[in-house]
Write an enzyme that holds these catalytic residues in place. Structure first.
Site, PDB file in Angstrom:
ATOM      1  N   THR A  69      -8.285   3.179   8.362  1.00 33.51           N
ATOM      2  CA  THR A  69      -9.523   2.390   8.335  1.00 33.51           C
ATOM      3  C   THR A  69      -9.693   1.606   9.636  1.00 33.51           C
ATOM      4  OG1 THR A  69      -9.091   2.166   5.977  1.00 33.51           O
ATOM      5  CG2 THR A  69     -10.888   0.856   6.873  1.00 33.51           C
ATOM      6  N   HIS A  86      -3.539  -4.823   7.516  1.00 29.21           N
ATOM      7  CA  HIS A  86      -3.671  -3.675   8.406  1.00 29.21           C
ATOM      8  C   HIS A  86      -2.835  -3.870   9.668  1.00 29.21           C
ATOM      9  CE1 HIS A  86      -5.151  -0.032  10.182  1.00 29.21           C
ATOM     10  NE2 HIS A  86      -5.772   0.231   9.057  1.00 29.21           N
ATOM     11  N   HIS A 145      -5.667   3.649  -1.864  1.00 27.88           N
ATOM     12  CA  HIS A 145      -7.016   3.930  -1.359  1.00 27.88           C
ATOM     13  C   HIS A 145      -7.353   5.372  -1.732  1.00 27.88           C
ATOM     14  CE1 HIS A 145      -9.786   4.019   2.488  1.00 27.88           C
ATOM     15  NE2 HIS A 145     -10.430   4.337   1.382  1.00 27.88           N
ATOM     16  N   HIS A 179       0.964   6.144   1.780  1.00 31.74           N
ATOM     17  CA  HIS A 179       1.754   7.009   2.671  1.00 31.74           C
ATOM     18  C   HIS A 179       2.785   7.852   1.926  1.00 31.74           C
ATOM     19  CE1 HIS A 179      -0.331   5.225   5.933  1.00 31.74           C
ATOM     20  NE2 HIS A 179      -0.044   4.027   5.463  1.00 31.74           N
ATOM     21  N   ARG A 211      -7.323  12.743   1.015  1.00 29.83           N
ATOM     22  CA  ARG A 211      -6.269  13.244   1.906  1.00 29.83           C
ATOM     23  C   ARG A 211      -4.862  12.810   1.470  1.00 29.83           C
ATOM     24  NH1 ARG A 211      -7.321   9.557   7.221  1.00 29.83           N
ATOM     25  NH2 ARG A 211      -9.371  10.499   7.066  1.00 29.83           N
ATOM     26  N   ASN A 248       0.858  -1.193   0.000  1.00 36.27           N
ATOM     27  CA  ASN A 248       0.000   0.000   0.000  1.00 36.27           C
ATOM     28  C   ASN A 248       0.895   1.246   0.000  1.00 36.27           C
ATOM     29  OD1 ASN A 248      -1.390   2.274   1.057  1.00 36.27           O
ATOM     30  ND2 ASN A 248      -3.056   0.944   1.683  1.00 36.27           N
ATOM     31  N   ARG A 256      -9.451   7.959  -1.055  1.00 40.75           N
ATOM     32  CA  ARG A 256     -10.463   8.297  -0.033  1.00 40.75           C
ATOM     33  C   ARG A 256     -11.368   9.403  -0.547  1.00 40.75           C
ATOM     34  NH1 ARG A 256      -8.870   6.199   5.365  1.00 40.75           N
ATOM     35  NH2 ARG A 256     -10.715   7.284   6.067  1.00 40.75           N
ATOM     36  N   GLU A 265     -10.804  -9.643   2.723  1.00 43.44           N
ATOM     37  CA  GLU A 265      -9.539  -9.245   3.332  1.00 43.44           C
ATOM     38  C   GLU A 265      -9.851  -9.040   4.813  1.00 43.44           C
ATOM     39  OE1 GLU A 265      -7.151  -6.144   1.518  1.00 43.44           O
ATOM     40  OE2 GLU A 265      -6.281  -5.644   3.469  1.00 43.44           O
ATOM     41  N   GLU A 283      -8.511   0.264  -3.206  1.00 37.61           N
ATOM     42  CA  GLU A 283      -9.357   0.295  -1.999  1.00 37.61           C
ATOM     43  C   GLU A 283     -10.355   1.428  -2.137  1.00 37.61           C
ATOM     44  OE1 GLU A 283      -7.306   0.728   1.694  1.00 37.61           O
ATOM     45  OE2 GLU A 283      -6.094  -1.012   1.286  1.00 37.61           O
TER      46      GLU A 283
END
Ligand code: PXP
Length: 241
Positions: free
Chosen positions: A101, A193, A43, A10, A49, A7, A45, A151, A70
């Site tokens: 999440t 996660h 993801h 970040h 963000r 992922n 969102r 998941e 995602e």
């Protein structure tokens, strides 16, 4: 072999902190692929963000592996997914105020709406996964609405593991049971996660595990694996003056 999805949200979080055009998520995707990532997760969102719309399209265009997108099951993002055509989507719950999440999706509680979203995405050939807690009814509902995969949210396990491995044993057992139920239901079993270089081992020993999605710990580790070189290179430039 268990597959690794990285992922890269970040990287975009860091870029957005300065509203800069670097570090680039596309470049991050390429580095992850070079290092052996089996898929790349982002993801988009609703509050944008970190990852932005153009990022996901640029990543999809430039990548060699598989894009796992995602998303919340809301109309705006479903339409983007249908246009983007990622290899897979993972439907997640989304609250604007959350830092990340928190908790899995209530598939049972939103069964009718989610069944429709799953159908629309699957009709376009996209593999659909549901991000859920390791709870029997949720897994069974995912099978009922014809999702391809689940998941399992490992955040609770990761938090308990911080106290001790023993503390996390019961949640690990819940995840193991979820894996065997998913198999019985014909669902692909993924997890993710809060996984890191300490707590991932017991999760890896779970049978029937297809893929782990890991983000924060990998990007956080990359900071320290790269910081020495980054300072050294700047120091080298300055030393000529
Ligand atoms: N899987 C899902 C569905 C997520 O929402 C996240 C966090 O964005 C992850 C995996 C990765 O979690 P982490 O960044 O803690 O490794």
């Amino acid at each position: 072999m268990i597959k690794l999805g990285v992922n890269i949200d970040h990287i975009a979080t860091l870029r957005q902190a300065r509203r800069e055009d670097f570090p680039s998520p596309v470049k991050a995707m390429a580095v992850c692929e070079k290092a052996g990532a089996d898929s790349i997760t982002t993801h988009l969102r609703e509050d944008r963000r970190h990852i932005q719309d153009r990022d996901v399209f640029e990543i999809k265009e430039a990548m060699r592996t598989k894009l796992n997108f995602e998303m919340a099951a809301c109309e705006e993002i479903v339409n983007i997914a249908l246009k983007l055509q990622p290899y897979s989507v993972c439907i997640v719950p989304e609250k604007r105020e959350e830092i990340t999440t928190e908790g899995g999706l209530d598939v049972k509680g939103q069964k009718v709406h989610l069944a429709e979203v799953v159908k629309r995405l699957k009709d376009k050939g996209i593999i659909v996964s549901m991000f859920i807690d390791p709870v029997k009814e949720q897994i069974e509902t995912c099978a009922d609405i014809k999702a391809d995969a689940v998941e399992i949210h490992t955040g609770k396990y990761a938090n308990l593991f911080k106290i001790s491995k023993e503390n996390a044993a019961e949640e690990l057992n819940n995840i193991k049971n979820a894996a065997s139920l998913a198999k019985q239901c014909g669902l692909i079993f993924n997890a993710g996660h809060g996984l890191d270089y300490d707590n991932v081992f017991d999760i890896c020993s779970i049978e029937n595990l297809n893929e782990l999605n890991i983000g924060f710990s990998i990007i956080a580790r990359a900071v320290f694996d790269g910081l020495e070189t980054a300072v050294f290179e700047m120091k080298k430039i300055l030393s000529n003056y």
